[in-house]
Design a protein around this motif. Sequence first.
Motif, PDB file in Angstrom:
ATOM      1  N   SER A 148      85.504  50.138  74.983  1.00 23.51           N
ATOM      2  CA  SER A 148      84.321  49.675  75.714  1.00 23.51           C
ATOM      3  C   SER A 148      83.959  50.691  76.791  1.00 23.51           C
ATOM      4  CB  SER A 148      84.594  48.301  76.343  1.00 23.51           C
ATOM      5  OG  SER A 148      83.425  47.790  76.933  1.00 23.51           O
ATOM      6  N   ARG A 179      73.035  51.733  71.707  1.00 29.43           N
ATOM      7  CA  ARG A 179      73.228  50.279  71.807  1.00 29.43           C
ATOM      8  C   ARG A 179      73.417  49.652  70.427  1.00 29.43           C
ATOM      9  NH1 ARG A 179      69.894  50.174  76.757  1.00 29.43           N
ATOM     10  NH2 ARG A 179      71.429  49.584  78.352  1.00 29.43           N
ATOM     11  N   ASP A 182      80.304  50.504  75.836  1.00 24.91           N
ATOM     12  CA  ASP A 182      79.799  49.357  76.583  1.00 24.91           C
ATOM     13  C   ASP A 182      78.281  49.491  76.679  1.00 24.91           C
ATOM     14  OD1 ASP A 182      79.026  47.459  78.415  1.00 24.91           O
ATOM     15  OD2 ASP A 182      80.447  48.049  79.972  1.00 24.91           O
ATOM     16  N   SER A 183      77.562  48.719  75.888  1.00 28.13           N
ATOM     17  CA  SER A 183      76.110  48.866  75.789  1.00 28.13           C
ATOM     18  C   SER A 183      75.374  48.436  77.053  1.00 28.13           C
ATOM     19  CB  SER A 183      75.573  48.074  74.596  1.00 28.13           C
ATOM     20  OG  SER A 183      75.800  46.694  74.775  1.00 28.13           O
ATOM     21  N   GLU A 184      76.068  47.779  77.967  1.00 22.73           N
ATOM     22  CA  GLU A 184      75.434  47.339  79.213  1.00 22.73           C
ATOM     23  C   GLU A 184      75.561  48.358  80.333  1.00 22.73           C
ATOM     24  OE1 GLU A 184      73.602  44.534  79.306  1.00 22.73           O
ATOM     25  OE2 GLU A 184      74.049  44.551  77.160  1.00 22.73           O
ATOM     26  N   HIS A 185      76.247  49.464  80.064  1.00 23.29           N
ATOM     27  CA  HIS A 185      76.457  50.482  81.094  1.00 23.29           C
ATOM     28  C   HIS A 185      76.180  51.867  80.523  1.00 23.29           C
ATOM     29  CE1 HIS A 185      78.640  47.026  82.791  1.00 23.29           C
ATOM     30  NE2 HIS A 185      78.294  47.543  83.952  1.00 23.29           N
ATOM     31  N   TYR A 209      66.489  46.873  70.193  1.00 21.36           N
ATOM     32  CA  TYR A 209      67.404  47.112  71.311  1.00 21.36           C
ATOM     33  C   TYR A 209      66.658  47.677  72.520  1.00 21.36           C
ATOM     34  CZ  TYR A 209      71.142  46.357  67.958  1.00 21.36           C
ATOM     35  OH  TYR A 209      71.971  45.798  67.018  1.00 21.36           O
ATOM     36  N   SER A 210      67.199  47.428  73.695  1.00 22.93           N
ATOM     37  CA  SER A 210      66.594  47.910  74.932  1.00 22.93           C
ATOM     38  C   SER A 210      66.850  49.399  75.125  1.00 22.93           C
ATOM     39  CB  SER A 210      67.177  47.141  76.125  1.00 22.93           C
ATOM     40  OG  SER A 210      66.785  47.728  77.347  1.00 22.93           O
ATOM     41  N   GLN A 248      71.173  52.194  83.218  1.00 27.81           N
ATOM     42  CA  GLN A 248      71.720  51.541  84.408  1.00 27.81           C
ATOM     43  C   GLN A 248      72.054  52.523  85.544  1.00 27.81           C
ATOM     44  OE1 GLN A 248      72.737  50.338  81.061  1.00 27.81           O
ATOM     45  NE2 GLN A 248      70.952  49.107  81.625  1.00 27.81           N
TER      46      GLN A 248
END
Length: 288
Positions: A51, A116, A125-128, A162-163, A167
Amino acid sequence: MAENEPLVKVIDPIRVNFEKEGLVYRENVAYGNESPRQIMDYFYPKENNGSMPVVIWIHGGGWSDENLTKRYRPEPELAQLSKMGFFVASIEYRLMQHAVFPAQIQDCKCAVRYLRAHAKELGIDSEHIGAWGESAGGHLTALLGTAGHVEEFEGRGGWQEYSSEIQAACPWYAPYDMLEDARRSEGQKDSLSQRLFGGPASEKEELIRKASPIYYAKEKLPPFLVMHGDSDRLVPLSQTENFYSAVKAAGNPIEKIIVPGQGHGFFEGASYYDAIFDFFCRTLGNSL
């Protein structure tokens, strides 16, 4: 910088033995379906927790120099960042001679969406996801961080569900107000701005404004670390100073490093890279 020195300091980047450094390395991986230039190299630590936060490197070259590719990168420093637990992707994108703006930011956004979409298989880690770029690549980095909601910048390269938002962003000596240069070069035949945007500022003002990160300063933005040399004769220091002031005044998180005696080109000195590593560790986290 002396007046007789070149406007841009172009270096011959040091290469890394990724295997020796304990990193997995893949090159020329296609991330989109619109152009053969939609490719990336990526590397990551063999030992990881599955991740990993991501940092995307975006090369410069005036949106036009075919000699400055995804391989034009601070490779030892990017490898050091990767060894700290980051998945690093170095991307190519269409230049102005292949397609006018917004093709360049569309490609960058497509690369984010690709990562992503493949997060599980790549162990990321797709959120970071953060971005780091120099000069024209700094502009695209800043635009990734500011124009996440501009639909026409998405393109149709794939992974549309996907976005493309990031970040964290670290632009080096970037132009943030594209209108400033476009207006200054108005009337000049075949200026860089006219070639990038497909016409003069008088005809392309709305598009050029949308391409200017400073015009999104009041939006809710991710953390920024902006860097610029105080002797840069190609992109004025005022571009970074004005962007920093506008973003800070809007209450968004932004940090600034001005490098004394530095012209337009890669920064020298471990302390500057340590500051970048610290920034990405704080904003994205590291996984080792």
